[in-house]
Design an enzyme around this catalytic site. Structure first.
Site, short mmCIF file in Angstrom:
data_model
loop_
_atom_site.label_atom_id
_atom_site.label_comp_id
_atom_site.label_asym_id
_atom_site.label_seq_id
_atom_site.Cartn_x
_atom_site.Cartn_y
_atom_site.Cartn_z
N LYS A 1 0.85 -1.19 0.00
CA LYS A 1 0.00 0.00 0.00
C LYS A 1 0.89 1.25 0.00
O LYS A 1 1.46 1.63 1.02
CB LYS A 1 -0.93 0.05 1.21
CG LYS A 1 -2.03 1.09 0.96
CD LYS A 1 -2.60 1.71 2.20
CE LYS A 1 -1.75 2.76 2.82
NZ LYS A 1 -1.56 3.98 2.03
N GLU B 1 8.62 0.67 11.78
CA GLU B 1 9.70 1.67 11.66
C GLU B 1 9.04 3.04 11.78
O GLU B 1 8.34 3.47 10.87
CB GLU B 1 10.38 1.54 10.30
CG GLU B 1 11.05 0.22 10.06
CD GLU B 1 12.35 0.07 10.81
OE1 GLU B 1 12.75 1.01 11.53
OE2 GLU B 1 12.96 -0.99 10.71
N CYS C 1 13.29 10.28 8.65
CA CYS C 1 13.06 9.81 10.03
C CYS C 1 14.31 9.88 10.90
O CYS C 1 14.24 10.14 12.08
CB CYS C 1 12.54 8.39 10.00
SG CYS C 1 13.61 7.28 9.07
N GLU D 1 8.65 15.41 16.70
CA GLU D 1 9.19 15.28 15.35
C GLU D 1 8.54 16.33 14.45
O GLU D 1 7.32 16.36 14.31
CB GLU D 1 8.90 13.87 14.81
CG GLU D 1 9.52 13.62 13.47
CD GLU D 1 9.25 12.22 12.95
OE1 GLU D 1 8.08 11.80 12.97
OE2 GLU D 1 10.20 11.55 12.53
P1 NAD Z 1 1.80 8.10 8.25
O1 NAD Z 1 1.90 7.26 9.45
O2 NAD Z 1 0.76 9.14 8.21
O3 NAD Z 1 1.53 7.17 6.96
C1 NAD Z 1 2.42 6.14 6.58
C2 NAD Z 1 1.66 5.14 5.71
O4 NAD Z 1 0.72 4.44 6.52
C3 NAD Z 1 0.83 5.77 4.60
O5 NAD Z 1 0.83 4.87 3.50
C4 NAD Z 1 -0.55 5.88 5.23
O6 NAD Z 1 -1.58 5.92 4.26
C5 NAD Z 1 -0.61 4.62 6.06
N1 NAD Z 1 -1.42 4.68 7.28
C6 NAD Z 1 -1.59 5.73 8.12
N2 NAD Z 1 -2.33 5.36 9.19
C7 NAD Z 1 -2.59 4.04 9.03
C8 NAD Z 1 -3.30 3.06 9.82
N3 NAD Z 1 -3.86 3.39 10.97
N4 NAD Z 1 -3.36 1.79 9.37
C9 NAD Z 1 -2.75 1.44 8.20
N5 NAD Z 1 -2.08 2.31 7.41
C10 NAD Z 1 -2.00 3.59 7.83
O7 NAD Z 1 3.26 8.69 8.01
P2 NAD Z 1 3.76 9.66 6.85
O8 NAD Z 1 3.30 11.03 7.17
O9 NAD Z 1 3.41 9.10 5.51
O10 NAD Z 1 5.35 9.54 7.01
C11 NAD Z 1 6.07 10.31 7.91
C12 NAD Z 1 6.37 9.52 9.16
O11 NAD Z 1 7.05 8.32 8.84
C13 NAD Z 1 7.29 10.25 10.10
O12 NAD Z 1 6.83 10.13 11.42
C14 NAD Z 1 8.61 9.54 9.93
O13 NAD Z 1 9.49 9.63 11.02
C15 NAD Z 1 8.18 8.15 9.70
N6 NAD Z 1 9.24 7.40 9.01
C16 NAD Z 1 9.92 6.44 9.72
C17 NAD Z 1 10.96 5.74 9.12
C18 NAD Z 1 11.72 4.68 9.84
O14 NAD Z 1 12.36 3.85 9.18
N7 NAD Z 1 11.73 4.62 11.15
C19 NAD Z 1 11.31 6.04 7.81
C20 NAD Z 1 10.61 7.03 7.13
C21 NAD Z 1 9.56 7.69 7.75
#
Ligand code: NAD
Length: 484
Positions: free
Chosen positions: A183, A258, A292, A390
């Site tokens: 997804k 992650e 991240c 963050e």
């Molecule tokens: P997000 O959590 O809003 O969304 C991430 C993905 O999950 C998207 O595809 C979204 O549609 C989906 N999603 C959101 N809520 C969901 C749920 N309840 N169930 C299933 N799917 C869901 O994050 P974002 O804004 O897209 O990305 C930024 C965040 O990602 C930041 O907090 C960043 O630190 C984190 N991040 C972490 C890493 C790591 O490896 N630790 C790497 C990159 C980004």
């Protein structure tokens, strides 16, 4: 498929081919740099998720299928895929850069390069790994330990490094023999259509081994709860990770999370500020701060605080801010208007809590594109929101420390534990500090995640590890067969 042409697609890649979706729902994608609409593509509905999971299950259960292939045959396929995907590196880089604002020079290196490297690495790893090993037992003559693929994987990917963070899941999952339902994020969905086209055209993987269900949170939630999913691999925010973890806990479904970070860069008193500027810029502001693992808190010795503020102010104010597709750009725009608003709200909050904007804080004169200037906050402490939460933008909070113990305590005084860095000419001091900071990863005078090394966080930064042999193991289920 390039950003020069408007991307319009009314199919979804499911079961090895582009298929007609269940509904006419669509996703519109805009350029972060120009705000223009650059694509209009099909979105998955729940019925499409059902079809994708069924295709993945059929592929997984095929007695002669991907999961049953000899590891060396899977490794050959991954090597072939690496070369095909590598040939499209520039297209992937351009698409990602246009969608999320990643400077094109970074996108070429990471989004254009990491996926192929991961496929090659995991191909080689699984080729070397015996699928079964024999152990002499204590109560039984011997035990055969089999490494079996875990099954059908739901891979949920964020928008900040959409290809790299997809392949940190896809490459080890495929190497293990799993099939995958991906997804992608709606903000960066176009590159997943390019990948689907490549998979359809080259037929390197059997049908159903990889499937895409583009959509928002609702589709992600439906996929995570789907009864026929065996494992969830998620990268994204801590809030979403918590809710996915709760669901997986109830379902007893293995999950890798992650999540977010608020990492610290510890500058020691012997750091050569002029020499480290370019590496420090990457470690604190890579991909416009939409990373991240960046060290978004800089910890500076109190005696050198003003010197550090001056050096970081020079670093930030001389960074070229502009269209992400321009080769010279060092800081591109935020992924969306909503995300720019979130970053700007932290800049307002920092000022309201008493911190001083040493440089930046505005939009750099850009009236089109979701830009935020590189921003350095001085006169801060570790209790402020800009030090604890963050921000995910080009905003660095510089905090003074008294001595090394204080620096380590400040670094550890965080809800998060994903990464961190130390900057010094003394490698022994650096390694000593690296051992004391409570994070999953750490960099000395640099920060470059490597495919061979496990990547992930502690505390609210997540559970489990991607990359390295540990990443492969997370898609394998050991089975013990006792042999008399
Ligand atoms: P997000 O959590 O809003 O969304 C991430 C993905 O999950 C998207 O595809 C979204 O549609 C989906 N999603 C959101 N809520 C969901 C749920 N309840 N169930 C299933 N799917 C869901 O994050 P974002 O804004 O897209 O990305 C930024 C965040 O990602 C930041 O907090 C960043 O630190 C984190 N991040 C972490 C890493 C790591 O490896 N630790 C790497 C990159 C980004």
């Amino acid at each position: 498929m390039t950003v020069a042409e408007f991307i319009e697609r009314d199919t979804l890649f499911v079961g090895g081919r582009n298929t007609t979706p269940a509904t006419s729902a669509t996703i519109t994608v805009r350029s972060a740099s120009t705000e223009q609409t650059i694509g209009h593509v099909a979105a998955a509905a729940e019925a499409d998720v059902d079809a994708a999971v069924a295709a993945a299950r059929a592929a997984f259960c095929d007695p002669n299928g991907w999961a049953a292939w000899e590891p060396s045959r899977r490794a050959d396929a991954l090597t072939a895929l690496a070369s095909v995907i590598g040939a499209h590196g520039e297209e992937f880089a351009t698409l990602v850069s246009a969608q999320n604002g990643m400077p094109i020079s970074t996108a070429r290196q990471i989004e254009g390069g990491f996926p192929g490297a991961l496929l090659s690495y995991y191909g080689a790893l699984v080729r070397e790994q015996p699928p079964e090993e024999y152990r002499r037992g204590i109560f039984v003559d011997g035990v055969v330990i089999r490494r079996e693929p875990i099954g059908v994987v739901a891979a949920i990917v964020p928008w900040n490094y959409p290809q790299t963070l997809l392949f940190t899941k896809l490459a080890p999952a495929l190497a293990a023999g799993c099939s995958v339902v991906v997804k992608p994020s709606p903000e960066t969905v176009l590159d997943s259509f390019l990948l689907g086209d490549i998979l359809e055209q080259h037929e390197i993987l059997p049908p159903g081994v990889v499937n895409f269900v583009p959509g928002g949170r609702d589709i992600g939630t439906y996929l995570v709860r789907h009864p026929d999913i065996d494992k969830v691999a998620f990268t994204g925010s801590t809030a979403a990770g918590r809710s996915i973890g709760e669901v997986c806990g109830r379902l007893l479904r293995p999950v890798t999370l992650e999540l977010g970070g608020k990492s610290a860069a510890i500058l020691l008193d012997d750091a050569d500020l002029a020499a480290i500027t370019s590496d420090l810029f990457a470690a604190t502001m890579m991909n416009n701060g939409q990373t991240c693992f960046i060290s978004s808190r800089v910890l500076a010795p109190r005696s050198q605080y003003q010197k550090v503020i001056d050096a970081l102010t020079d670093m930030a104010s001389s960074a070229i801010v502009g269209d992400a597709l321009d080769d010279k750009t060092m800081i591109g725009p935020m992924v969306s208007e909503a995300h720019r608003e979130r970053v700007e709200s932290y800049i307002r909050k920092g000022a309201a809590e008493g911190a001083r904007v040493a440089t930046g804080g505005g939009r750099g004169g850009h009236d089109r594109g979701w830009f935020v200037e590189p921003t350095i906050f001085a006169d801060t402490n570790n209790h402020m929101s800009i030090a604890r939460e963050e921000i995910f933008g080009p905003v660095v909070t510089v905090i003074p420390y008294e001595d090394i113990n204080d620096a380590v305590a400040l670094a550890n005084d965080s809800e998060y534990g994903l990464a961190g860095t130390v900057w010094t000419r003394d490698k022994d001091r650096a390694l000593d500090i690296a051992r004391r900071v409570q994070t999953g990863t750490f960099g000395v005078n640099t920060y470059v995640p490597d495919p061979v090394a496990p990547f992930g966080g502690v505390k609210s930064s997540g559970i489990g590890r991607e990359l390295g042999p540990e990443g492969l193991a997370s898609y394998q289920q050991p089975k013990s067969i006792y042999v008399p």
